[in-house]
Design an enzyme around this catalytic site. Structure first.
Site, PDB file in Angstrom:
ATOM      1  N   ASP A   1      -2.141  -2.445 -12.490  1.00 55.98           N
ATOM      2  CA  ASP A   1      -1.695  -2.073 -11.158  1.00 55.98           C
ATOM      3  C   ASP A   1      -1.752  -3.010  -9.937  1.00 55.98           C
ATOM      4  O   ASP A   1      -1.788  -2.507  -9.131  1.00 55.98           O
ATOM      5  CB  ASP A   1      -2.078  -0.634 -10.731  1.00 55.98           C
ATOM      6  CG  ASP A   1      -3.484  -0.243 -10.400  1.00 55.98           C
ATOM      7  OD1 ASP A   1      -4.217  -1.401 -10.680  1.00 55.98           O
ATOM      8  OD2 ASP A   1      -3.563   0.682  -9.782  1.00 55.98           O
TER       9      ASP A   1
ATOM     10  N   THR B   1       0.094   2.752  -9.135  1.00 53.70           N
ATOM     11  CA  THR B   1      -0.781   3.211  -9.987  1.00 53.70           C
ATOM     12  C   THR B   1      -0.096   4.424 -10.851  1.00 53.70           C
ATOM     13  O   THR B   1      -0.243   4.755 -11.910  1.00 53.70           O
ATOM     14  CB  THR B   1      -2.204   3.723  -9.333  1.00 53.70           C
ATOM     15  OG1 THR B   1      -2.636   2.815  -8.544  1.00 53.70           O
ATOM     16  CG2 THR B   1      -2.959   4.540 -10.086  1.00 53.70           C
TER      17      THR B   1
ATOM     18  N   ILE C   1       0.762  -1.185  -0.008  1.00 51.99           N
ATOM     19  CA  ILE C   1       0.129   0.017   0.026  1.00 51.99           C
ATOM     20  C   ILE C   1       0.907   1.388   0.147  1.00 51.99           C
ATOM     21  O   ILE C   1       1.755   1.326   0.792  1.00 51.99           O
ATOM     22  CB  ILE C   1      -0.933  -0.072   1.000  1.00 51.99           C
ATOM     23  CG1 ILE C   1      -1.623  -1.274   1.359  1.00 51.99           C
ATOM     24  CG2 ILE C   1      -1.563   1.454   1.410  1.00 51.99           C
ATOM     25  CD1 ILE C   1      -2.340  -1.411   2.643  1.00 51.99           C
ATOM     26  N   GLY C   2       0.679   2.060  -0.960  1.00 49.15           N
ATOM     27  CA  GLY C   2       1.407   3.425  -1.021  1.00 49.15           C
ATOM     28  C   GLY C   2       2.775   3.153  -1.807  1.00 49.15           C
ATOM     29  O   GLY C   2       3.501   4.166  -1.585  1.00 49.15           O
TER      30      GLY C   2
END
Length: 211
Positions: A85, A17, A12-13
């Site tokens: 992604d 994307t 996450i992060g």
């Protein structure tokens, strides 16, 4: 370039994307993005993980399958480039962290049935960053429900990904994105483009970004 289906993964992060958008433009590729914002259980999960983990993961699996199954009937799958992604196996990796054992075994049975119907990527780009950088990126993109994600959760996800990419059978480019800036440093994006010009055996292959 020999790859027609490129997938980007990471915690996450990590910047999946952003890189997917940039690569799709460079390659004039079809873009498949995770539709996490449509998951009504996501904010509830961060507030009460035990209660909402199972519906959260079921919803994600259904949505990812709905997106990726279109590739099965696409006549131009191997005549054009597709950049995604997320990896469908992400379903199982997050479920391993989020679900208790009995629910995980049930989830895995459903996953195994669906997974056979999904086209697998020809190459995976895995973005690795320390948890401190992940938290910085999470704060920067300012999604309300993400702001209280504990470091321990990100460490658990990181370890699950690390175990997976060391053992799976898709050629994987491992990129340290601790100091990456794909948006503002063209040399960083070019390093990924150059790496995609080569053929790789199954396993991990480190891609270094220039200073």
């Amino acid at each position: 370039m020999d790859y027609h289906f490129i997938t980007i993964e990471g915690n996450i992060g990590a910047g999946k994307t952003t890189l997917a958008h940039l690569l799709s433009k460079k390659l004039d590729a079809r873009l498949i993005l995770e539709e996490f914002a449509d998951n009504p259980f996501l904010p509830k999960f961060y507030e009460n993980p035990k209660q909402f983990a199972f519906p959260l993961e079921l919803f994600f699996m259904a949505e990812r399958y709905k997106q990726l199954k279109d590739m099965l009937v696409s006549r131009d799958l191997f005549n054009t480039v597709t950049v995604s992604d997320y990896l469908f196996t992400k379903c199982l990796l997050f479920a391993r962290v989020n679900l208790p054992e009995e629910e995980y075994r049930l989830y895995q049975r459903l996953f195994d049935i669906i997974h056979q119907q999904i086209v697998q990527p020809e190459i995976l780009i895995y973005l690795h960053a320390p948890v401190s950088r992940l938290q910085q990126n999470i704060r920067k993109r300012n999604r309300t429900y993400e702001q209280s994600i504990p470091d321990e959760y990100l460490y658990s996800i990181q370890e699950t990904y690390s175990t997976y990419i060391r053992n799976h059978n898709v050629p994987t480019l491992l990129v340290d994105v601790s100091k990456a800036d794909f948006l503002n440093n063209p040399a960083h994006l070019q390093a990924i483009m150059d790496a995609l010009e080569k053929r790789y055996d199954t396993g991990l292959h480190v891609v270094s970004l220039p200073d």
